[in-house]
Design an enzyme around this catalytic site. Sequence first.
Site, mmCIF file in Angstrom:
data_model
loop_
_atom_site.group_PDB
_atom_site.id
_atom_site.type_symbol
_atom_site.label_atom_id
_atom_site.label_comp_id
_atom_site.label_asym_id
_atom_site.label_seq_id
_atom_site.Cartn_x
_atom_site.Cartn_y
_atom_site.Cartn_z
ATOM 1 N N HIS A 51 97.671 89.483 44.265
ATOM 2 C CA HIS A 51 96.463 89.913 44.993
ATOM 3 C C HIS A 51 96.313 89.086 46.269
ATOM 4 O O HIS A 51 95.940 89.604 47.314
ATOM 5 C CB HIS A 51 95.209 89.722 44.141
ATOM 6 C CG HIS A 51 95.109 90.652 42.977
ATOM 7 N ND1 HIS A 51 95.226 92.012 43.101
ATOM 8 C CD2 HIS A 51 94.891 90.413 41.655
ATOM 9 C CE1 HIS A 51 95.090 92.576 41.902
ATOM 10 N NE2 HIS A 51 94.895 91.629 41.009
ATOM 11 N N HIS B 92 100.504 87.089 38.694
ATOM 12 C CA HIS B 92 99.738 88.301 38.948
ATOM 13 C C HIS B 92 98.648 88.052 40.005
ATOM 14 O O HIS B 92 98.521 88.815 40.972
ATOM 15 C CB HIS B 92 99.101 88.783 37.636
ATOM 16 C CG HIS B 92 98.146 89.917 37.797
ATOM 17 N ND1 HIS B 92 98.493 91.222 37.577
ATOM 18 C CD2 HIS B 92 96.839 89.936 38.181
ATOM 19 C CE1 HIS B 92 97.445 92.000 37.812
ATOM 20 N NE2 HIS B 92 96.420 91.241 38.183
ATOM 21 N N GLU B 93 97.874 86.987 39.829
ATOM 22 C CA GLU B 93 96.769 86.706 40.763
ATOM 23 C C GLU B 93 97.293 86.449 42.168
ATOM 24 O O GLU B 93 96.698 86.878 43.162
ATOM 25 C CB GLU B 93 95.920 85.526 40.277
ATOM 26 C CG GLU B 93 95.183 85.777 38.964
ATOM 27 C CD GLU B 93 94.325 87.039 38.975
ATOM 28 O OE1 GLU B 93 93.683 87.331 40.009
ATOM 29 O OE2 GLU B 93 94.310 87.742 37.944
ATOM 30 N N HIS C 131 96.303 96.593 42.064
ATOM 31 C CA HIS C 131 96.820 96.827 40.712
ATOM 32 C C HIS C 131 97.765 98.014 40.646
ATOM 33 O O HIS C 131 97.640 98.974 41.393
ATOM 34 C CB HIS C 131 95.665 97.057 39.731
ATOM 35 C CG HIS C 131 95.036 95.777 39.290
ATOM 36 N ND1 HIS C 131 93.745 95.694 38.874
ATOM 37 C CD2 HIS C 131 95.543 94.522 39.218
ATOM 38 C CE1 HIS C 131 93.487 94.443 38.553
ATOM 39 N NE2 HIS C 131 94.554 93.704 38.767
HETATM 40 ZN ZN LIG Z 1 94.693 91.759 39.030
#
Ligand SMILES: [Zn+2]
Length: 231
Positions: A215, A211-212, A221
């Site tokens: 970014h 997930h990170e 998101h």
């Molecule tokens: Zn996030």
Amino acid sequence: MHQVYFVKLISLVVLLIYLETIQSLPLQEKRYLEVYGFASDISDEKQFREAVSNFQSHYHLKVTGKLDDPTTSLFSTPRCGNADKRKPNSRQRKKKYSLDGSKWQKVHLTYRILRYSSKLSRHQVERSFKMAFNQWQSTSILRFKRVTTKADIEIQFRTGDHGDNHPFDDVVLAHSYFPRFGGAVHMNDAKNWVTGRTKGDQVNLYQVALHELGHVMGLEHSDVADAIMQP
Ligand SMILES: [Zn+2]
Ligand SMILES: [Zn+2]
């Protein structure tokens, strides 16, 4: 003389009522709504209700504008520290949270694990991040290589206040920076990181790393349930 006294008394009462309004806003929830972009600066009850409504609508909850059970339980669910919504207020534009995803200007990127976790072995940390980088590599043109010198993407396990104005609290698992802000990844080392199946308060490192890194690729998101980029 009496009139002056009366005016003073009225002013004092108005001031007290005003202070009471400010103080009666639940501080933790107010901070959450501001940090994650559901309002830019909440100063009264009306703005607070609007922000709660925004939050509820974003997470597909029943929109009541009130701190009901489903809403408060979501407030305390562990999550990524990056914002969900871009703040409408341009005054806050400088914060990493309010900006769009941006792109790397090159295809070959390096990463370094600058500080390891106190909960896992170095090997486990390296393996989880390698898996996460491989996953993004398989769906993009970007190529990643781990190095031990200064890198494009610097990964660190930290706790509490760690010098970037975004201290970790109990709720935040990790946060990371979009490409134009350097692409750093900060993992909350107070969390109970594991590499396999999770139980209780354990958190799977690979899942959060994946997930990170999204970014770091410039993604924001998503409010789609079960999406990698859901906070
Ligand atoms: Zn996030
Ligand atoms: Zn940080």
